[in-house]
Each structure stands twice: as structure tokens, then as C-alpha cells.
Enzyme design. Structure first.
Site, mmCIF file in Angstrom:
data_model
loop_
_atom_site.group_PDB
_atom_site.id
_atom_site.type_symbol
_atom_site.label_atom_id
_atom_site.label_comp_id
_atom_site.label_asym_id
_atom_site.label_seq_id
_atom_site.Cartn_x
_atom_site.Cartn_y
_atom_site.Cartn_z
ATOM 1 C CB SER A 187 2.719 29.688 27.383
ATOM 2 O OG SER A 187 2.961 28.842 28.440
ATOM 3 C CG HIS A 395 5.372 25.166 25.817
ATOM 4 N ND1 HIS A 395 4.010 25.222 25.774
ATOM 5 C CD2 HIS A 395 5.758 26.195 26.615
ATOM 6 C CE1 HIS A 395 3.584 26.240 26.504
ATOM 7 N NE2 HIS A 395 4.630 26.854 27.023
#
Ligand SMILES: *[C@@H]1O[C@H](CO)[C@@H](O)[C@H](O)[C@H]1NC(C)=O
Ligand SMILES: *[C@@H]1O[C@H](CO)[C@@H](O)[C@H](O)[C@H]1NC(C)=O
Ligand SMILES: *[C@@H]1O[C@H](CO)[C@@H](O)[C@H](O)[C@H]1NC(C)=O
Length: 422
Positions: A187, A395
Site C-alpha cells: 500500500s 486490503h
């Protein structure tokens, strides 16, 4: 018109929460002391730090202090002995970097059968795990005091990419005597790598492989309304909140974090609810069978969120409104002063010339598939781009899923191996 008003309401509401949370941060009864947590049944793993927790499972870690060119003191960990590696370590070293509001601990919270730090070091790679400025392991500076000097918190991914990542790369290379390393960024951990290559391209040459997990660049298509509203509130309210002395947000030991830590460690019901909160955050249907175990949820709330600057959160708010991966937007007038142009300059994504393996999820509510595909179309040297072949891979699954060993690790291992000399 109603739409705009509703939006403003949301923004104000969330801002209020942020303000409230910021204020109680330094009450004398927080953070709750370790002994108290142990006595009321917090899981041990949620209380231990990286070195302690890895030792508990038969791994030996070292702590390293790294000082950046602008004086930030960062903590890195190196796993020097893995439980299941009995051979010589493979080289070159691997640097593993966490995402926004996380720390090195996210790579071990799901335990020795799933945490990527364990899996990578068990495969005999010389693993270094970073921590960026502002989180609880890297909350130091040679002359600024994070509790007193607002100056400390004037950073976003720009400074992390220009100072922190290069400092960690230099440290690892100097310490191990190698010329290059392999880098894995989750990320924001990839976003800051892209910033580094754009602004200090000579550092790009010190990396032979970038493994990019759910990479941050622009966030135009982010589905998570919580993340969107929260970061945009930070953007809109930044100057007001700063005036009230709020520069650091979502740090460990402050009210929200302690609250969730307390609440989520408890009963089955609480654990289910906490799992649901993660799903709602990701904007996935909470009825799906999550791949984050209840035990991991109980543990991760002891280390998450790990803290960052309000300014960094504000940049994320901006990144959801722009078609390019750009520097901070201070408004036309101030941009002219800072950048010499009304619009902030875009980062040069083409400067990331390193070979890239990208792994991303179809149902990632934070980093959307469309934005990943946009980024991949701009990068000059993509080896392979892999969409995880699991329904509802989100995520938070990247660090916390119980299935990383079957889903993402084999691909990571395949490429690390290719870029490794024995
Ligand atoms: C982790 O815990 C150990 C043992 O309590 C302590 O010596 C060490 O300083 C801690 N490390 C960090 C980075 O907090
Ligand atoms: C977590 O616990 C709840 C309640 O006991 C249970 O229904 C659920 O299946 C568990 N989730 C996981 C991923 O194990
Ligand atoms: C971006 O980086 C590439 C590769 O280093 C370089 O060729 C190009 O000129 C750069 N573009 C800009 C606008 O600086």
C-alpha cells in the site's frame, strides 16, 4: 444541492470525532498499562513488541536505529534467525515496508503460519522490516519533540519517500555489504517507493526488484466511504485542527485505539463486531466468510492504528480527487509559492524503472483495481501483475489474512527466488 450538504455534514461529523479523539490523547489513564491489560485478559500477542513477539515463536530479531537526513529516528527490525530456516541465508537482503497507519507488527500479528515476516524469513531470506516516521516505533527526532513541536508532523508520503525509504535502504546495504536489495511494499509502502524513484532516482538503482502489494498511487476509485470521508475531512479541516494543536492522528495509546483494543479483545460477539467493522471499512459485504481470524483481530487491535500526521491523512483525501499521482495541493496561491505553478506537480511514475511484480485484490475497498491498473499502465517495467484468485480478497487481507501462505506468498517467493543469488 442536497448532495453537497449531506457531504459537508459527513465531513463535519467525522472531523468532530477526529477532534475529540485528538484531545483525549494525553489523559493520564492512557495508554492502559501493560500489567493491567495482562490481568484483564488481553491476548499476550497484542501487548508484545516486535522483538518480544517474534522471540515467543522461536525467531530472533534485532533492533536497528536509522537516522534520516532530516533527523528523524526510525526503528527497523531484522530477523536474524528464523524457526524453519536451517540453511545459509539467501541474498541480497529483503526490505519489507508496511502501509498507512500500520507498523512492522502488522507482518507478525496473524501468527507464524500466516504473517509474511515469518513466511519470508522461514524461506531463508535475510529479512529487514521497516517503520516510517510518526508511527510508535519511529516517533523520534534528533532535535524535534513530537509531543511539543508541530514541525515534527509536517510530513506526508513525500518526506517518507525522499528521506525514510532511502535512509533504510542505505542502512541495510551498508550493514550487509550488498549493492542492491529486494523491496516489498504494501500500500503506502509502494507509494513512498514511487515517490523515491521520482524524486531521488539514484535510489531506484539500489533496488533490483519491487514487489508491490495493493499499491498506493492516486486513489480516484476508492470504494471505502469511511476512508474517503475521513481523509477528506482531514484535508478540509487541516488548518483548523492544526490551529487547535492537532498534528498527530490515530496514534497507538490514544482513545480510539485503546477503546477498540479493549472492546475487541473480549467476547465472541465483540470479536464478530470488530471483524464487521473491518469489512464495513473496506466496503465489502460483512456476511462473507472473512479470512482474518478472530484471534488475529484480537491481536491486531493492540498494534493498529499506529499513528501518522494529519498532513499525511490530508494528502490521502486529495489523492481520491485527482487523476494523477501528485504532490500536496496547498491551493492555487500557495502552490505558486511552493511549486511555482498553480497545480501541484505530478510524481514521475515512469522513473520507477525497477522490475515490478504487482499483487492486488479484486475487492480491495481502499486501493481499487482501476487505480492499480492505471498505475501498472504507467510503470515502464512490470514483470507480472497478479489479481489474487480469491473472492473478496481485501486490503486488510494482505497483512492479516490466515491464507497468505496459499494466496500471495507463493508468487512473492517465486520472484524473490528469481532475484536471489544463493
Ligand atoms: C521491546 O521489548 C524489549 C523487552 O521488553 C525492550 O528491551 C525493547 O526496547 C522493546 N523494543 C522496542 C522497539 O520498543
Ligand atoms: C469469529 O467468531 C464468531 C462468533 O463466535 C464466528 O461466528 C465466526 O465464524 C468467527 N470468524 C472467524 C473468521 O473465525
Ligand atoms: C521521468 O523519468 C524518466 C525515467 O527516468 C525520464 O526519462 C523522464 O524524462 C522523466 N520525466 C520527467 C517529466 O521528468
Amino acid at each position: 444541492m442536497t448532495l453537497i450538504r449531506l457531504n459537508t455534514f459527513n465531513v463535519l461529523f467525522v472531523s468532530l470525532v477526529v477532534v475529540t479523539v485528538g484531545y483525549v490523547k494525553r489523559t493520564p489513564w492512557l495508554p492502559i498499562r501493560r500489567e493491567i491489560k495482562t490481568s484483564i485478559g488481553y491476548p499476550e500477542d497484542s501487548i508484545l513488541n516486535f522483538t518480544e513477539l517474534t522471540r515467543k515463536y522461536g525467531y530472533i530479531s534485532e533492533e536497528h536505529r536509522v537516522i534520516t537526513d532530516d533527523g528523524y529516528i526510525l526503528t527497523m527490525f531484522r530477523i536474524v534467525k528464523a524457526r524453519n530456516c536451517h540453511k545459509k541465508k539467501r541474498s541480497p537482503p529483503v526490505l519489507l515496508m508496511h502501509g498507512l497507519l500500520l507498523s512492522s507488527d502488522c507482518w507478525i500479528d496473524s501468527g507464524p503460519n500466516a504473517g509474511l515476516a515469518y513466511l519470508i524469513s522461514d524461506a531463508c531470506y535475510d529479512l529487514w522490516v521497516g517503520n516510517v516516521r510518526g508511527n510508535y516505533y519511529s516517533r523520534g527526532h534528533v532535535h524535534l519533540n513530537p509531543d511539543k513541536n508541530a514541525e515534527y508532523w509536517k510530513f506526508y508520503i513525500e518526506e517518507i519517500g525522499i528521506y525514510d525509504v532511502p535512509a533504510m535502504i542505505d542502512y541495510v546495504l551498508a550493514h550487509t555489504g550488498f549493492e542492491k536489495l529486494n523491496y516489498i511494499g504494501f500500500s503506502q509502502g509502494t507509494g513512498t517507493f514511487l515517490v523515491m524513484c521520482s524524486e531521488r532516482p539514484e535510489y531506484c538503482d539500489k533496488v533490483q526488484l519491487l514487489i508491490s502489494l495493493a499499491p498506493v498511487s492516486r486513489q480516484l476509485n476508492t470504494k471505502s466511504w469511511i476512508f474517503r470521508t475521513l481523509t477528506q475531512a482531514c484535508d478540509q479541516m487541516e488548518s483548523v485542527l492544526s490551529m487547535y494543536g492537532i498534528h498527530e492522528v490515530f496514534s497507538k495509546g490514544e482513545f480510539t485505539q485503546e477503546f477498540f483494543g479493549f472492546f475487541c479483545h473480549q467476547s465472541d460477539v465483540a470479536q464478530r463486531l470488530c471483524g464487521t467493522i473491518i469489512d464495513v471499512f473496506e466496503a465489502v459485504d460483512p456476511s462473507h466468510l472473512g479470512s482474518i481470524t478472530n484471534e488475529t483481530t484480537r491481536i491486531l487491535v493492540g498494534h493498529f492504528p499506529s499513528g501518522t500526521s494529519l498532513h499525511n491523512m490530508a494528502w490521502y483525501g486529495q489523492s481520491m480527487k485527482t487523476r494523477k499521482f501528485m504532490k500536496f495541493n496547498y491551493g492555487k496561491k500557495q502552490n505558486l509559492v511552493v511549486y511555482g505553478s498553480e497545480q501541484p506537480p505530478a510524481y514521475n511514475v515512469s522513473a520507477t524503472t525497477v522490475p515490478v511484480l504487482c499483487i492486488y485484490g479484486n475487492d480491495d475497498g481502499v486501493v481499487d483495481v482501476k487505480d492499480v491498473e492505471w498505475l501498472m499502465s504507467k510503470l515502464p517495467n512490470v514483470l507480472e501483475s497478479v489479481k489474487v484468485d480469491v473472492r473478496l480478497w481485501t486490503h486488510m487481507d494482505v497483512p492479516y489474512s490466515q491464507y497468505t501462505g496459499d494466496t500471495i506468498f507463493p508468487k512473492i517467493n517465486e520472484y524473490l527466488y528469481k532475484y536471489t543469488k544463493v
